[in-house]
Motif scaffolding. Structure first.
Motif, short mmCIF file in Angstrom:
data_model
loop_
_atom_site.label_atom_id
_atom_site.label_comp_id
_atom_site.label_asym_id
_atom_site.label_seq_id
_atom_site.Cartn_x
_atom_site.Cartn_y
_atom_site.Cartn_z
N LEU A 59 0.84 -1.20 0.00
CA LEU A 59 0.00 0.00 0.00
C LEU A 59 0.88 1.26 0.00
N ALA A 60 1.89 1.21 0.92
CA ALA A 60 2.75 2.38 1.06
C ALA A 60 3.48 2.66 -0.26
N GLN A 61 3.94 1.55 -0.90
CA GLN A 61 4.63 1.72 -2.18
C GLN A 61 3.72 2.42 -3.17
N GLU A 62 2.48 1.91 -3.19
CA GLU A 62 1.53 2.42 -4.17
C GLU A 62 1.22 3.89 -3.90
N VAL A 63 1.01 4.19 -2.57
CA VAL A 63 0.62 5.56 -2.23
C VAL A 63 1.84 6.50 -2.38
N SER A 64 3.02 5.96 -1.98
CA SER A 64 4.19 6.84 -1.92
C SER A 64 4.73 7.17 -3.32
N MET A 65 4.63 6.16 -4.21
CA MET A 65 5.30 6.30 -5.49
C MET A 65 5.00 7.63 -6.20
N PRO A 66 3.75 8.00 -6.44
CA PRO A 66 3.52 9.26 -7.15
C PRO A 66 4.13 10.47 -6.43
N HIS A 67 3.99 10.47 -5.07
CA HIS A 67 4.54 11.61 -4.33
C HIS A 67 6.05 11.67 -4.46
N LEU A 68 6.67 10.49 -4.46
CA LEU A 68 8.13 10.46 -4.59
C LEU A 68 8.54 10.99 -5.96
N LEU A 69 7.79 10.56 -7.01
CA LEU A 69 8.14 10.99 -8.35
C LEU A 69 7.96 12.49 -8.48
N GLU A 70 6.91 12.99 -7.82
CA GLU A 70 6.68 14.44 -7.90
C GLU A 70 7.50 15.18 -6.84
N ASN A 71 8.22 14.40 -6.04
CA ASN A 71 9.01 14.95 -4.94
C ASN A 71 8.14 15.80 -4.01
N ASN A 72 7.05 15.14 -3.53
CA ASN A 72 6.07 15.84 -2.70
C ASN A 72 5.85 15.08 -1.41
N PRO A 73 6.83 15.16 -0.53
CA PRO A 73 6.73 14.39 0.72
C PRO A 73 5.52 14.80 1.57
N ALA A 74 5.07 16.06 1.47
CA ALA A 74 3.93 16.51 2.31
C ALA A 74 2.68 15.70 2.01
#
Ligand code: C2E
Ligand code: CA
Ligand code: CA
Length: 713
Positions: A63-78
């Motif tokens: 789940l975390a991978q799935e949720v985190s991936m777009p934010h990581l790509l956009e570099n949007n940790p918030a």
């Protein structure tokens, strides 16, 4: 008794045990059930736990991978922060965070420590970077995972998760405690339920057991009412049917044992039971009752003439009439069906009628009813019975014994009633008598005398005494009367007037007469063999002897045997016997007179003589009774009667012997009146035959003087 006790004890013990055992078994079942449920539950939880841990971790990482991936790509940790906070709040997640390839903390949830916000040095993360693969460690119940998040072989970050198993276990333990509590609650309810169920299941059994015990105690009225519709109800019904059968059989057995077959009345055994019970239970009470003994007066004759069939029918009718008489007097009859009950309530006029056997019946009635009842029965029974087409009359004699006045034991009561019944028979039959002690004593004495007499006859214990007879004018001895004497082995001499009537009543007179005749004829022969002038020996002969066809032959036999002259024998017959006309007697007399035996009328003046018959009989001698002689010098009427008798005797040509002469005055009177002979203490008392013979033979033929007496001249 022993077997019965053991049986009922066993039944009781096993029944109570059954309820208890049933409760135990049910409880055990419930406990096992609860334990198994809990165990399965726990096992399931454990498996689930392991699965869940693995699954949750994998799931979370995916789940975390799935949720985190777009934010990581956009570099949007918030953007990641919201998600990680949610995940971190999960109770089993200790901490979760994301680290950049440069080991900078990007976002997280759970127990985030302050230092996380800078560079993170974590061996697990380092290993994940180094290998590019997921790393995990399980330590102190914490599953630590570091998973790289990659895109096209490039690691964009590492997801770091501490998954706390203990929290999960704690949660599970809380569930387990709840389970256990629920289990105990269930167990408690289960125990109560099993107790209720056990008692419900065993109650018909207990009912059955109690019924069986009651039946074993002899209560045949035991019945079971089981309302259920199961096998117990069937068993109950079968038990009831069995008891009914048993009751019927018991009654039948009872009836066979206690009912008289001929009359249907209760029998002797039943009466004995009743009497035994009464005498035992009323030993110290005020109760008074009567035992009545009934006997048909002529039953034997009826049986002999009409046969046993008619006899039985008569007994049945008699029994029925008897019961009716009792009811007419207000009595309530108990029958054999009243098995459990004993006659007790005389106030309610209860009574018993039983047949003892033969023609004997016994009643037990309240004392106050006895007299009227007896009178009623005697008069009712005197009416004829119609049996098998013939009319039969048979009177009844009743003896009554009272409890406790006459007797207090069963045997004694029956004996007294029996004695009273004999007293009634002696009182002329067709009547009733109460037991009388004096009469009973007399009866006992009499039967003892009867037995002794029989023995005396068998052993010829009688002696013959001879009393001399004299000529009044000359004082010359001219005869003797043979008189019987009996020396009783314990009582001493018994008067002939006492024992002869008893002997007559039991038919012993002919035998006694034979013994005396033999002795008298022998004495006549012995004495006369040595005398010129014959001495006449007079013998008293009873009507019973004369009524025997063989009497004359017997006399002839003795005369021949001793070679005695018939003319030396005189047979004395009482006045009343002589007056009775009997062909047999007359034939015997005629035979003996034909050979010269003399005959005398004894006790003359006592009975009623018919002059015509006296003349016809033409006996040689008249013996004037002592009662007339005692009147001499005192009673002119007796004296004139003596004159008349002497005149009459002269007219019919008979010799006269005056009996019982005790004084010279009496002898003088006889001499003046012209009486031929006399006998009495004045001339000589009766003496033993051998004494007499010796004395006679020592005398001449002249005037004699008997032993111990003055001379008659
Ligand atoms: P019985 O035939 O009238 O006999 C005379 C009775 O008078 C005898 O009594 C005799 O002892 C008694 N006697 C004689 N002289 C006197 C007297 O001066 N004064 C008194 N007071 N009594 C006197 P015993 O021997 O007691 O016999 C009584 C009766 O028993 C006889 O009366 C007779 O009827 C009967 N008996 C006696 N012996 C025999 C017997 O062998 N056969 C039968 N069938 N009857 C007998
Ligand atoms: Ca006589
Ligand atoms: Ca006499």
């Amino acid at each position: 008794m022993g077997t019965k006790d053991t049986l009922s004890k066993w039944l009781r013990a096993s029944t109570l045990g059954l309820a208890r055992r049933l409760t135990l078994v049910l409880s055990a079942l419930i406990i096992v059930f609860v334990a198994v449920v809990i165990a399965i539950n726990m096992q399931t939880q454990r498996v689930l736990l392991a699965e869940r841990m693995a699954y949750s971790a994998d799931h979370l990482i995916a789940l975390a991978q799935e949720v985190s991936m777009p934010h990581l790509l956009e570099n949007n940790p918030a953007g990641l922060e919201v998600f990680f906070e949610q995940v971190g709040n999960q109770f089993d997640v200790e901490v979760i965070y994301l680290v950049s390839p440069r080991r900078w903390y990007l976002a997280g949830g759970g127990d985030i420590e302050a230092n996380f916000l800078s560079y993170i040095a974590d061996p697990l993360i380092e290993r994940a970077f180094a290998t590019g693969h997921r790393q995990q460690v399980f330590e102190s119940e914490v599953l630590s995972i570091a998973a790289p998040l990659t895109v096209g072989g490039t690691v964009l970050g590492i997801l770091r998760l501490d998954y706390n198993q203990k929290r999960l276990v704690d949660k599970m333990n809380a569930v387990l405690v709840n389970n256990l509590l629920a289990g105990f609650a269930f167990l408690l309810v289960g125990l109560l339920f099993s107790r209720w169920l056990a008692s419900r299941l065993s109650s018909p059994l207990i009912q059955l057991t109690q019924a069986a015990r009651s039946a074993a105690d002899g209560n045949l009225d035991t019945e079971i009412a089981i309302k259920s519709k199961d096998e117990f109800a069937q068993l109950g019904a079968a038990f009831n049917a069995m008891m009914q059968n048993l009751k019927t059989s018991m009654y039948e057995i009872h009836r066979v044992a206690y009912e008289d077959k001929v009359t249907g009345a209760p029998n002797r055994s039943w009466l004995n039971n009743q009497l035994e019970h009464l005498t035992l239970h009323h030993a110290h009470s005020e109760t008074s009752f009567a035992v009545m003994f009934l006997d048909l007066d002529n039953f034997k004759a009826i049986n002999d003439t009409h046969g046993h069939h008619v006899g039985d029918l008569l007994l049945r009718s008699f029994s029925r009439r008897l019961a009716r008489c009792m009811r007419e007097k207000g009595l309530i009859l108990l029958d054999v069906a009243s098995d459990e009950r004993h006659l007790a309530d005389f106030d309610k006029n209860e009574a018993v009628l039983a047949r003892l056997g033969g023609d004997e019946f016994t009643l037990i009635v309240p004392s106050k009813k006895a007299d009227a009842l007896a009178t009623h029965i005697v008069s009712e029974m005197a009416r004829s019975f119609k049996v098998d087409g013939c009319h039969i009359t048979n009177t009844t004699s009743i003896g009554i014994a009272l409890f406790p006045a006459h007797a207090t034991s069963r045997e004694h009561l029956l004996k007294c009633a029996d004695v009273a019944m004999y007293q009634a028979k002696r009182g002329g039959r067709n009547t009733h008598r109460y037991y009388d002690h004096n009469t009973h004593t007399q009866m006992k004495e009499r039967s003892a005398l009867e037995r002794d007499l029989e023995q005396a006859v068998e052993q010829d214990n009688f002696q013959m005494y001879l009393q001399p007879q004299f000529e009044v004018q000359t004082g010359k001895l001219d005869g003797a009367e043979a008189l019987i004497r009996w020396e009783h082995p314990t009582k001493g001499p018994v008067e002939p007037n006492v024992f002869l009537p008893v002997a007559a009543s039991i038919g012993l007179l002919p035998k006694i007469g034979q013994l005396m005749l033999a002795k008298a004829i022998e004495a006549a022969a012995t004495i006369n063999r040595r005398r010129d002038e014959p001495l006449i020996i007079a013998v008293n002969v009873s009507i019973e002897e004369l009524n025997d066809d063989g009497f004359a032959d017997m006399v002839k036999h003795w005369l021949d045997l001793h070679d005695a002259h018939p003319r030396t024998l005189e047979i004395e017959i009482t006045e009343n016997t002589a007056m009775e006309e009997s062909a047999v007697v007359e034939h015997q007399v005629a035979q003996l007179r034909a050979i010269g035996v003399r005959f005398a009328i004894d006790d003359f003046g006592m009975g009623y003589s018919n002059l015509g018959r006296l003349k016809a009989l033409a006996f040689e001698t008249l013996k004037i009774d002592r009662s007339l002689v005692t009147g001499i010098g005192e009673d002119p009427a007796s004296e004139s009667l003596l004159y008349t008798i002497l005149d009459m005797a002269k007219a019919i040509g008979a010799d006269v012997v005056a009996e019982g002469i005790e004084t010279a005055e009496q002898l003088l009177f006889l001499r003046n009146a012209g009486c031929g002979h006399y006998q009495g203490y004045f001339g000589g008392r009766p003496v033993p035959a051998d004494t007499f013979a010796r004395w006679v033979l020592s005398q001449g033929d002249g005037p004699a003087s008997a032993p111990g007496m003055r001379s008659a001249s």
